[in-house]
Structure formats: structure tokens, C-alpha cells
Design a protein around this motif. Structure first.
Motif, short mmCIF file in Angstrom:
data_model
loop_
_atom_site.label_atom_id
_atom_site.label_comp_id
_atom_site.label_asym_id
_atom_site.label_seq_id
_atom_site.Cartn_x
_atom_site.Cartn_y
_atom_site.Cartn_z
N GLN A 53 61.56 80.86 72.95
CA GLN A 53 60.40 81.46 72.27
C GLN A 53 59.53 80.41 71.59
N GLY A 56 55.80 77.35 74.90
CA GLY A 56 54.92 78.19 75.68
C GLY A 56 54.99 77.89 77.15
N ASP A 102 54.78 76.80 67.03
CA ASP A 102 55.29 77.55 68.17
C ASP A 102 54.19 77.75 69.21
N ARG A 103 54.52 78.47 70.28
CA ARG A 103 53.58 78.64 71.40
C ARG A 103 52.33 79.41 71.02
N GLU A 104 52.37 80.16 69.88
CA GLU A 104 51.20 80.90 69.43
C GLU A 104 50.40 80.12 68.38
N VAL A 106 51.55 78.91 65.50
CA VAL A 106 51.98 79.19 64.13
C VAL A 106 52.93 78.10 63.65
#
Length: 502
Positions: A53, A56, A102-104, A106
Motif C-alpha cells: 500500500q 504506487g 505514500d502513493r497518494e 501523504v
């Protein structure tokens, strides 16, 4: 005896089942679990589903890659590699907080534990376990921010929060030092001993009643020097927030607040009001004096002229009596004004001598009988004994004659009785009349300056105020009991040691 061994297929199935169980457990645990091969450039050989998770473009394709291949930011990748090298170098478990995006996009805070897992004949694996503490970090940052705000508020308001363990008689007191709140524990009695002696018993009574559960909250103010060498005014506010099994308070919470500035403001406001009232009363006094002085002067001037024109002796005596009365009143006015001036400047003289009490009491009976209204009896009440005392004869005579003058002024029938009695600490002197008396609303102000109970009676409104000052300087008490329409009793006490005249 032949031993039975499980066949190979059974063992393989059991191993497969156990492996699947462990895999399901690892996959279900809410943490990031990964393994790196320290002998192959720290490439990932295992990563739990939660690890995927974090990435990405490499979702589901972490194994076989290094951090430099997974993270586009080489600084982040190098930070992870440095930690891995530190674990290998020390061969000890390490725990630290890492940051990553992270991939988003954040920013996340990761609490990570890394350790070596030895392998026979090969370089050890590096086992990592991580927990996402982003939410916890946010809460801690918010708490730090709130604590900072609280510290600034407490510092600005001079407020000290406290938690009191009623059973153990200890308290946790919060103070602000260098912009941070620190907590210190104090003994209840050690704080109480720092309270000003004049308020210490009051503090004990209120707080003990609170501790016994007689009240659910408390609020009191007192002087204390716990926080400095000088006494400051503190206000204590608190309430019970925890009770024991018997319903008695076990813990309480509240604040101490430095209210010295508030007290000073109150004093300033009070002083301002007193000054304004004093100015108002002085203005009224000047206006009153103008009238009061003009009245006897007009009488003296007018009846002096008439005296020269009087034709009979009886007429002359009547004019002379009016002039004499006006002279006496004028002298009283001037005397009161001079006394007030001396009181204001602190120069009112007191000369203590030894004298007999009857010297100042007995002569007043005849003197005021002549001044009283016809039919009013003036009586000096005495048991026949006389006593020597050491005090200020002139000033005591001044107080007594002022009481008698007022009694004569307001008594048109009945009697005026005066005298003294011995007490355990000195003497009690009194003047009782059957005059008009004083209303309840005026009783509390009769000894104030410039107070006149009857604007149609002669007087400055200063006499009783001067009497109060005299008795106060002599360390005595002064007072009045009265009922409207039934008369009054003015009295004073002074400390002394009466000796009976043999």
C-alpha cells in the motif's frame, strides 16, 4: 516394537497447512512486515500486503527490488539504507521513527523495528516490522500545540492548575517554566504554611469542609508566599471530580489564580470613590461652614448693636445671653475645624496624665443642666466611688461633652443620664437620653464626617467623627444604640487600669 512414522505426503500437507496459516496471520496483522537480504544489496525477499500500500507504481511488485528502486526520492532511500547498515553494524535490534510519502502523496510517520535473522552459511536476513503512527503523531502534535497554548494562557493569566489527592493530602501543581508546563508534587500542609497568618485559619476551615464533602466546590482568596518571598493574593477555585466508595471526595481539580492586580485595582477604585466622596463632602462642608459661621456672627453683630440700644437690664441680659451662646457655638466650630486639620496632618496632640474620673464627669451634670430644655433632667450616675486612671484627660472630656451636647440638642423631655462603669480591661462610659433617637439607616453613618442627622440643628457634622478618631487613638471602641422616637445611648470604652481613690 515398531515405531510408526507419518508418511511424507501427510507431513507435506501439514507443512503446507501451517505455512498457509502463518501466511494468513501475517497478512492479517495490521503492520508492515518485510525481509531484506543483507547479502544481496538489501533486496526485498518478502513484503506483507500492507507494504504494497505504500508504493504506487510498484504495487504487488516489491520483492526483488531495493529501496532505491522503490522510492523516487534518493534522499528517502538513502535514509532507509543508513538505518539498515546501522543494524548490520551493531548486530542489535534498532527502533526508530521514519518518514515517507505514500502513493497518494501523504506524509506518513512509521515506527519501525529492524533486527538480523541469522542464516547458516549465508548473510543474515534483515527483518523489519513497522506500524503507521501518523494519526498518533498528529494527536501528539496537537497535544503539544494545545499544551503550548495552555502554557501561554496560564503564564499570561498567572494561573496554576492543580489536582488534589484528598486522601493522601498531596497535590500535583502545574507551573510554567521557559514556556513549557511542568508538573510538581507538593504536600498540602507545606502550601498551607505559606498562607498569611490572618487568612490561614479561614483557609483551613474552608478547605477541610470541602475535603469532608460538605461542599462540592470551593472558591476563596487569600495572601500566600508559596511562589515568591513576597505575599501575593491568590484565588483558589476547585471542585470534586472523584469520590471513594463511601461517597467522600478522593480527588479534586481546580486552579490557583494570582489576583494581586485585581486586588490592587479594587483598592484603586475604592480609593478613587473615597476621594470623590471626600471631595463631595468637603464641598458640602465648606458650604455648611459658610452658613454655620455666618449664623453666630450675624447674631453677635446684630445683638451687639441692639445691646447698645437696650433700655432695660432685662433686655440687656437677654441680648448678652444670645451673644454668649453664639460665641460658644462659634468657638466650637473653630475648634472642630482645627481638630479636623490636626487629624488630617497627624498632629492631634495626646498628653497622658493621671487624673480622677469624677473630675471630668461630675462637673458636666450642672453645666448641661443649665443648657438642657426646661423639664429635662440631667443626671450623673455614680456609685459614690472615684478612680484614678492614666489617659488623655482633655480628649476624653471632649468626647464626653460632645455626647452630652448632642443629647441636649435632641432631647426635649425626659432625662439625660451619663456615667461610667469598670470593665475587665478598663472603663465603659455612656450617655443615655430619651430624645428623638436615630433611624436604622442612619445608625451606620453617625460617626462619619460631615454627617448631620437634622439639618435644622446647629452643628458641623464633625463632632462624632472627631470622637471616633480620639477613641481609636486611645485604642478603645465607640458606638451607639438607638431606637427612633425612644432615645439613644452613645458609649465608648478605653483600656486602662483604674485605681480606687481612698
Amino acid at each position: 516394537m515398531t515405531l510408526a512414522f507419518p508418511n511424507k505426503k501427510v507431513l507435506e500437507q501439514e507443512y503446507k497447512d501451517l505455512s498457509g496459516l502463518l501466511s494468513n496471520i501475517v497478512d492479517s496483522v495490521p503492520m508492515y512486515l518485510f525481509v531484506k537480504d543483507t547479502g544481496d544489496g538489501f533486496r526485498y525477499v518478502y513484503s506483507s500486503p500492507m507494504m504494497n500500500q505504500l508504493y504506487g507504481q510498484f504495487l504487488g511488485d516489491v520483492v526483488g527490488k531495493t529501496d532505491f528502486e522503490l522510492f523516487p526520492d534518493p534522499v528517502v532511500a538513502q535514509a532507509f539504507r543508513d538505518k539498515d547498515l546501522e543494524v548490520v553494524k551493531t548486530a542489535k535490534m534498532q527502533r526508530f521513527t521514519e518518514q515517507m510519502i505514500d502513493r497518494e502523496g501523504v506524509l506518513r510517520f512509521i515506527d519501525t523495528m529492524k533486527m538480523l535473522v541469522p542464516r547458516e552459511g549465508k548473510a543474515p536476513y534483515l527483518l523489519g516490522m513497522s506500524w503507521d503512527i501518523t494519526h498518533q503523531q498528529q494527536i501528539e502534535e496537537e497535544q503539544q500545540e494545545n499544551n503550548k497554548r495552555l502554557a501561554l494562557s496560564c503564564q499570561a493569566g498567572k494561573i496554576y492548575p492543580w489536582i488534589w489527592d484528598v486522601i493522601n493530602e498531596t497535590a500535583e501543581l502545574s507551573l510554567v517554566q521557559n514556556g513549557e508546563i511542568i508538573h510538581t508534587f507538593i504536600e498540602h500542609e507545606s502550601f498551607t504554611e505559606k498562607i498569611h497568618p490572618d487568612e490561614q485559619q479561614m483557609y483551613r476551615d474552608v478547605v477541610n469542609a470541602f475535603a469532608r464533602g460538605e461542599t462540592d466546590s470551593l472558591r476563596l482568596s487569600f495572601r500566600c508566599r508559596y511562589f515568591s518571598d513576597q505575599y501575593v493574593w491568590l484565588e483558589k477555585i476547585g471542585e470534586v471530580y472523584e469520590y471513594d466508595k463511601e461517597g467522600k471526595p478522593s480527588k479534586a481539580i481546580g486552579i490557583l489564580r494570582d489576583i494581586t492586580a485585581d486586588k490592587q485595582h479594587e483598592e484603586d477604585v475604592r480609593a478613587k470613590r473615597l476621594a470623590e466622596e471626600s471631595d463631595r463632602m468637603k464641598s458640602a462642608f465648606i458650604a455648611n461652614m459658610s452658613h454655620e459661621i455666618r449664623t453666630p456672627l450675624n447674631a453677635i453683630v446684630g445683638f451687639s448693636t441692639l445691646l447698645a440700644q437696650a433700655e432695660t437690664e432685662e433686655e440687656k441680659q437677654e441680648y448678652l445671653q444670645i451673644i454668649q451662646s453664639s460665641n460658644e457655638f462659634l468657638l466650637q466650630l473653630i475648634g472642630d475645624i482645627l481638630d479636623i486639620s490636626k487629624i488630617e496632618s497627624g498632629k492631634l496632640e495626646f498628653i497622658h496624665t493621671t487624673f480622677r474620673l469624677n473630675e471630668i464627669f461630675a462637673p458636666q451634670e450642672r453645666a448641661f443642666s443649665l443648657r438642657a430644655e426646661p423639664g429635662v433632667e440631667v443626671v450623673f450616675e455614680s456609685d459614690g466611688d472615684d478612680y484614678y486612671i492614666v489617659s488623655e484627660k482633655t480628649r476624653l472630656t471632649q468626647v464626653l461633652t460632645n455626647f452630652l451636647s448632642n443629647a441636649v440638642k435632641f432631647t426635649t423631655s425626659g432625662s439625660i443620664r451619663f456615667g461610667y462603669k469598670l470593665t475587665d480591661t478598663g472603663i465603659y462610659a455612656y450617655v443615655t437620653d430619651t430624645g428623638t433617637g436615630i433611624t436604622k439607616e442612619h445608625l451606620s453613618t453617625v460617626f462619619d464626617r460631615f454627617v448631620k442627622l437634622d439639618m435644622f440643628k446647629q452643628g458641623t457634622g464633625l463632632g462624632l467623627s472627631i470622637c471616633k478618631t480620639i477613641i481609636s487613638i486611645l485604642k478603645g471602641d465607640i458606638g451607639v444604640e438607638s431606637e427612633e422616637g425612644k432615645g439613644s445611648t452613645f458609649w465608648f470604652t478605653i483600656p486602662c487600669s483604674p485605681v480606687k481613690v481612698s
